[in-house]
Design a protein around this motif. Structure first.
Motif, PDB file in Angstrom:
ATOM      1  N   TYR A 136       1.382 -15.877   3.448  1.00 13.54           N
ATOM      2  CA  TYR A 136       0.484 -16.100   3.777  1.00 13.54           C
ATOM      3  C   TYR A 136       1.062 -17.832   4.432  1.00 13.54           C
ATOM      4  N   CYS A 139       4.548 -17.301   6.460  1.00 12.95           N
ATOM      5  CA  CYS A 139       3.705 -15.619   7.123  1.00 12.95           C
ATOM      6  C   CYS A 139       5.532 -15.174   7.510  1.00 12.95           C
ATOM      7  N   SER A 141       6.756 -10.993   7.398  1.00  9.71           N
ATOM      8  CA  SER A 141       5.761  -9.679   7.312  1.00  9.71           C
ATOM      9  C   SER A 141       6.157  -9.296   5.972  1.00  9.71           C
TER      10      SER A 141
END
Length: 174
Positions: A136, A139, A141
């Motif tokens: 978060y 960012c 994956s």
């Protein structure tokens, strides 16, 4: 009567200020309309200055611009285009002002959010906090986190889901 505007422009160029005042009076309703629409103090003066610039640059020697109707249409369209240009300039200024105030608000909210995030990380294990930070804050994956930490995607998802459950419980069941 056919070349009335052409005569006024020619007289203005020869130094007759009364002709200039008559021309401004002819286009006054249009100038007033556009200055009201922009609702800005200097718009009226800007449009009058543009009208004077048009009068100085209009090709009066050209045979195509000899009819009264064509000259008036040309000037009216030029004033309208100047209004559009001023309107876009005003919108840009408003957008920049809004972005500036938004930046100030965001920076304040970011500080507050950073403290909140630090509090959240206290309830998570080191591994859970690290995975949440990668997901978060940076960012990444789930696959990228799994590759980076050399664990399976399922392990990353399980850790993420556990962390989200803890966070939900912290905020929803206080």
């Amino acid at each position: 009567m056919e070349n009335n505007m052409l005569k006024k422009i020619t007289n203005y160029r020869k130094g007759d200020n009364n002709s200039l005042l008559e021309i401004i009076e002819i286009f006054n309703p249009l100038i007033s309309k556009y200055s009201r629409l922009l609702d800005k103090e200097d718009t009226r003066q800007d449009l009058i200055m543009h009208l004077i610039k048009i009068l100085n640059n209009i090709p009066i020697d050209n045979k195509r611009v000899s009819k009264n109707k064509e000259i008036i249409g040309y000037i009216a369209k030029s004033i309208r285009n100047e209004y559009i240009k001023l309107s876009k300039k005003r919108d840009k200024m408003k957008l920049n002002e809004m972005e500036l105030s938004l930046d100030i608000e965001i920076s304040y909210e970011e500080c507050e959010a950073e403290f909140e995030v630090l509090d959240i990380f206290k309830i998570l294990t080191k591994k859970e906090a690290y995975i949440m930070k990668l997901l978060y804050v940076y960012c990444l994956s789930v696959s990228e986190v799994a590759d980076y930490m050399k664990i399976s995607r399922q392990a990353v998802n399980q850790s993420k889901n556990r962390s989200l459950k803890k966070i939900r419980e912290l905020y929803l069941y206080k």
